[in-house]
Design a protein around this motif. Structure first.
Motif, short mmCIF file in Angstrom:
data_model
loop_
_atom_site.label_atom_id
_atom_site.label_comp_id
_atom_site.label_asym_id
_atom_site.label_seq_id
_atom_site.Cartn_x
_atom_site.Cartn_y
_atom_site.Cartn_z
N MET A 299 50.15 49.35 35.40
CA MET A 299 51.12 48.29 35.15
C MET A 299 52.05 48.16 36.35
SD MET A 299 53.66 50.13 32.34
CE MET A 299 54.71 48.69 32.21
N LEU A 300 52.80 47.07 36.40
CA LEU A 300 53.70 46.81 37.50
C LEU A 300 55.16 47.09 37.11
CD1 LEU A 300 52.20 43.47 38.87
CD2 LEU A 300 51.73 45.81 39.63
N GLY A 301 55.98 47.34 38.13
CA GLY A 301 57.37 47.66 37.87
C GLY A 301 58.09 46.58 37.08
N GLY A 302 57.72 45.32 37.32
CA GLY A 302 58.37 44.22 36.61
C GLY A 302 58.04 44.18 35.13
N GLU A 303 57.04 44.95 34.70
CA GLU A 303 56.65 44.97 33.29
C GLU A 303 57.33 46.09 32.51
OE1 GLU A 303 52.11 43.36 33.41
OE2 GLU A 303 52.42 45.34 34.30
N ILE A 304 58.11 46.90 33.18
CA ILE A 304 58.81 48.00 32.51
C ILE A 304 59.83 47.42 31.54
CG2 ILE A 304 60.39 49.94 32.81
CD1 ILE A 304 59.10 50.42 35.54
#
Length: 204
Positions: free
Chosen positions: A1-6
Motif C-alpha cells: 500500500m502507499l503512504g497516502g492510504e494510511i
C-alpha cells in the motif's frame, strides 16, 4: 500500500513489529509532494512513535487477523479471554494493555488482534454501553447550560456526563474520545456490549 492510504486503524509493520495508527495528519510540502504524519502504537509494547511518509511511498501493512473472544477476568497480571466454543484460552499482559482495562466487561465479546499466531492487542468497540455505578448529586439551584459532572461506571471508567444523569442509568460512550454520547434507558436497539466502528479505537 502507499503512504497516502494510511488511515486511523491501519496496522503497519514498522521495525519488524506491528503498529496500529492512532492519529494521522496531512502535511504540505514546498515541492508540491504530499506528506503524511502518523502516530502509531506498537501492538506488543504499547509505545507510541511518530513517522512521516510521502503519499507515494510504499509502506507495508502487518498481516494480522481478528479473533472474536469472550473476556473472562483479570488476575492482576493477565487478561484472560476464551475463544468461542473451542474454549481455547488467551492471556494478554495487563501491563501492556492497561489502557483497555476500563473498557473490558466480563462476558463481553472482543476481537483480539492476532499476529503470527500470537494475540498482541485488544480491539475495543468504538462505542460501548455502560451503567453508572457512582454519581454525585445534582447541584442545587440553577445550573450553567451544558454543565457536566464526572461519574464512574461499573468497570471503573470515569466519564463526564450531563448533570441530569443518575446512578443506575445506562449511557453510551465513545471509547475513542471517552466522551458521553447519549442516555440509553429507553432504548433497546443496542446490546450490552456496544457497537463497532470498523477500526480499532485509538487509545494512544
Amino acid at each position: 500500500m502507499l503512504g497516502g492510504e494510511i488511515d486511523i486503524g491501519t496496522c503497519l509493520l514498522i521495525g519488524g513489529n506491528p503498529h496500529v495508527v492512532v492519529a494521522r495528519e496531512s502535511l504540505g510540502s514546498g515541492r508540491g509532494a504530499t506528506l503524511l504524519r502518523a502516530r502509531a502504537r506498537n501492538c506488543r509494547t504499547g509505545a507510541i512513535i511518530t513517522k512521516t511518509y510521502r503519499s507515494s511511498a510504499v509502506v507495508y501493512p502487518a498481516s494480522i487477523e481478528y479473533v472474536d473472544c469472550r473476556y473472562e477476568y483479570s488476575d492482576g497480571q493477565s487478561f484472560l479471554f476464551v475463544k468461542g466454543d473451542s474454549l481455547e484460552q488467551f492471556d494478554l499482559p495487563v501491563a501492556r494493555h492497561e489502557r483497555c482495562a476500563a473498557y473490558l466487561k466480563a462476558g463481553g465479546t472482543y476481537a483480539l488482534v492476532v499476529w503470527e499466531g500470537e494475540p498482541i492487542d485488544i480491539r475495543i468497540p468504538r462505542e460501548m454501553v455502560f451503567t453508572v455505578s457512582e454519581c454525585g448529586s445534582r447541584p442545587l439551584g440553577g445550573a450553567v447550560p451544558g454543565a457536566t459532572k464526572p461519574v464512574v461506571t461499573e468497570t471503573g471508567l470515569v466519564v463526564r456526563v450531563p448533570l441530569s444523569i443518575r446512578q443506575g442509568e445506562r449511557i453510551l460512550v465513545n471509547t475513542e474520545t471517552n466522551e458521553f454520547v447519549e442516555r440509553l434507558n429507553d432504548r433497546s436497539e443496542l446490546g450490552a456490549q456496544g457497537r463497532d466502528g470498523g477500526s480499532p479505537a485509538p487509545t494512544g
